[in-house]
Design an enzyme around this catalytic site. Structure first.
Site, mmCIF file in Angstrom:
data_model
loop_
_atom_site.group_PDB
_atom_site.id
_atom_site.type_symbol
_atom_site.label_atom_id
_atom_site.label_comp_id
_atom_site.label_asym_id
_atom_site.label_seq_id
_atom_site.Cartn_x
_atom_site.Cartn_y
_atom_site.Cartn_z
ATOM 1 N N GLY A 103 -12.103 -12.281 -2.225
ATOM 2 C CA GLY A 103 -10.847 -12.040 -2.929
ATOM 3 C C GLY A 103 -9.840 -13.140 -2.680
ATOM 4 N NE ARG A 104 -7.372 -11.132 1.758
ATOM 5 C CZ ARG A 104 -7.424 -10.536 2.947
ATOM 6 N NH1 ARG A 104 -6.325 -10.434 3.667
ATOM 7 N NH2 ARG A 104 -8.566 -10.067 3.411
ATOM 8 C CD GLN A 130 -11.478 -3.347 -10.398
ATOM 9 O OE1 GLN A 130 -10.332 -3.808 -10.390
ATOM 10 N NE2 GLN A 130 -12.098 -2.992 -9.279
ATOM 11 C CE1 TYR A 155 -3.887 1.949 -7.653
ATOM 12 C CE2 TYR A 155 -5.854 0.693 -7.084
ATOM 13 C CZ TYR A 155 -4.472 0.811 -7.128
ATOM 14 O OH TYR A 155 -3.669 -0.187 -6.631
ATOM 15 N NE ARG A 215 -14.007 -3.853 -5.166
ATOM 16 C CZ ARG A 215 -13.040 -4.568 -4.603
ATOM 17 N NH1 ARG A 215 -11.777 -4.329 -4.883
ATOM 18 N NH2 ARG A 215 -13.324 -5.552 -3.770
HETATM 19 C C1 LIG Z 1 -3.449 -10.060 -4.602
HETATM 20 C C2 LIG Z 1 -4.531 -9.010 -4.550
HETATM 21 C C3 LIG Z 1 -4.817 -8.268 -5.669
HETATM 22 C C4 LIG Z 1 -5.863 -7.323 -5.657
HETATM 23 N N1 LIG Z 1 -6.171 -6.638 -6.804
HETATM 24 C C5 LIG Z 1 -7.244 -5.821 -6.833
HETATM 25 C C6 LIG Z 1 -7.657 -5.207 -8.057
HETATM 26 O O1 LIG Z 1 -7.088 -5.438 -9.135
HETATM 27 N N2 LIG Z 1 -8.735 -4.376 -8.011
HETATM 28 C C7 LIG Z 1 -9.408 -4.116 -6.842
HETATM 29 O O2 LIG Z 1 -10.383 -3.335 -6.859
HETATM 30 N N3 LIG Z 1 -9.060 -4.710 -5.687
HETATM 31 C C8 LIG Z 1 -8.007 -5.565 -5.662
HETATM 32 N N4 LIG Z 1 -7.686 -6.219 -4.495
HETATM 33 C C9 LIG Z 1 -8.581 -6.115 -3.326
HETATM 34 C C10 LIG Z 1 -9.588 -7.281 -3.344
HETATM 35 O O3 LIG Z 1 -10.492 -7.155 -4.426
HETATM 36 C C11 LIG Z 1 -10.405 -7.336 -2.040
HETATM 37 O O4 LIG Z 1 -11.010 -6.077 -1.840
HETATM 38 C C12 LIG Z 1 -9.552 -7.681 -0.816
HETATM 39 O O5 LIG Z 1 -8.718 -8.798 -1.080
HETATM 40 C C13 LIG Z 1 -10.431 -7.973 0.399
HETATM 41 O O6 LIG Z 1 -11.295 -9.091 0.143
HETATM 42 P P1 LIG Z 1 -10.961 -10.551 0.783
HETATM 43 O O7 LIG Z 1 -10.865 -10.319 2.266
HETATM 44 O O8 LIG Z 1 -12.108 -11.424 0.396
HETATM 45 O O9 LIG Z 1 -9.643 -10.982 0.213
HETATM 46 C C14 LIG Z 1 -6.615 -7.127 -4.473
HETATM 47 C C15 LIG Z 1 -6.309 -7.885 -3.326
HETATM 48 C C16 LIG Z 1 -5.295 -8.820 -3.359
HETATM 49 C C17 LIG Z 1 -5.021 -9.655 -2.127
#
Ligand SMILES: Cc1cc2nc3c(=O)[nH]c(=O)nc-3n(C[C@H](O)[C@H](O)[C@H](O)COP(=O)(O)O)c2cc1C
Length: 366
Positions: free
Chosen positions: A323-324, A103, A185, A232
């Protein structure tokens, strides 16, 4: 239905030119465990190796340049040492049968002068300070510094920085790249009229506000081939501190998706919500966004097993990114297949630190 291990979720797919073993993607997750030169340690190699059963890993956001960095201890993809450390990660993922894209990240105004060369101001479409917080080397959270507006002539230089980072990602052995045009961003700061008040060809009309992101996508596709490039977007996501949205999210993002759709990209990846907690908030038609794009679509934001299976069945999505759940379940695909319970992730170890909360989450016994 909910016990359907025959679901498409577990079936292979060709997404652009990338063959994936299943439709479960690992969402990009910043973990802030690189060094201040943006170089990963062996811990990151282990972390990604553990998660290689994901159909597609989307790496944590990775800085395309020193200027593009907004958070301490995040990795980069613009120096030889960074490339060498990522090469160990991609080799480990490939050896375990996985696929991984990088990414590409430029934070724009979401940075602090202490993270910039010579204490410079961060750059942005317009000189409007963000209300969020960024993570500094001193391990404190602070408000981003007042940015300076980019000169028109500088934009070509940043497109070159993306091209350079794309070449570095190719060198590092990734399977493709994802351009981060989400989460408030740099590229999204150009897209939204709340953060872009320029009067040159990069501001004003939707054609002008999307010009720079599209130039970046074309430059990166020139390095990789469009079928190994994803984008994205997060049309209605607000960052902590309430980043203002575009005044017409649907008009702006349907136009952008249509333009991107004409480039033959591998996929469009969307964060479908205003915050990490909600999914598909009313007021934005993500199905129409997907239709405007016309290609493969990865859905994200608070999906669970049931929702993911339904999204694939209905044709809403081609893959679903988690993600999480991937933080605390390295074997997420296996757990979803078995319909086994998921472990909760500990927020205290999301960012920074070492192995605790990073590489020590167990897999379920076979
Ligand atoms: C700890 C953490 C770090 C994240 N870092 C990024 C990142 O580097 N780039 C990005 O596009 N989204 C980032 N996100 C957003 C996640 O990619 C995702 O959109 C978000 O956690 C929702 O998905 P989930 O409900 O499956 O966790 C981050 C989220 C969390 C919790």
């Amino acid at each position: 239905m909910s016990h359907n291990t025959e679901s498409k979720l577990f079936a292979p797919l060709k997404i652009g030119a990338i063959d994936v073993a299943n439709r479960v993607a690992m969402a990009p997750l910043t973990r802030s465990r690189a060094d201040m030169e943006g170089v990963h340690s062996e811990l990151a190699v282990e972390y990604y190796r553990q998660r290689a059963t994901a159909g597609l890993i989307i790496s944590e956001a990775t800085n395309i340049s020193r200027e593009g960095r907004g958070y301490a201890f995040t990795p980069g993809i613009h120096t030889d040492a960074q490339v060498a450390s990522w090469r160990r990660v991609t080799a480990a993922v490939h050896a375990a049968g996985g696929r991984i894209v990088c990414q590409l990240w430029h934070v724009g105004r979401m940075s602090h002068s202490s993270l910039q060369a010579d204490g410079a101001a961060p750059v942005a479409p317009s000189a409007i300070q963000a209300g969020e917080v960024v993570f500094l080397e001193s391990q404190t959270l602070e408000r981003p510094s007042m940015p300076r507006a980019l000169e028109t002539a500088e934009i070509a230089r940043i497109v070159e920085d993306y091209r350079h980072a794309a070449r570095c990602a190719l060198d590092a052995g990734f399977d493709g790249v994802e351009i981060h045009a989400a989460n408030c961003y740099l590229l999204e700061q150009f897209i939204r009229d709340s953060t872009n008040q320029r009067t040159d060809q990069y501001g004003g009309s939707v054609e002008n506000r999307t010009r720079f992101p599209i130039e970046v996508v074309k430059a990166v596709a020139g390095v990789w081939g469009a079928d190994r490039v994803g984008v994205r977007l997060s049309p209605i996501t607000r960052a902590v501190g309430d980043t203002p949205l575009d005044s017409d999210p649907e008009g702006t993002y349907f136009y952008l998706a249509e333009q991107l759709g004409q480039l033959g990209l591998a996929y469009l990846h969307c964060v479908e919500g205003q915050t990490q907690g909600d999914n598909a908030a009313a007021g934005f038609d993500f199905k129409r966004l997907h239709a405007s794009f016309g290609g493969m679509y990865i859905a994200n934001n608070s999906y669970d097993r049931e929702m993911a299976i339904a999204a694939l069945e209905s044709g809403h999505a081609d893959m679903v990114a988690f993600g999480r759940p991937f933080i605390s379940n390295p074997d997420l695909v296996d757990r979803l297949r078995r319909n086994a319970p998921l472990a909760e992730a500990d927020r205290n170890t999301f960012y920074g630190g070492g192995a605790a909360g990073y590489t020590d989450y167990p897999v379920l016994p076979g």
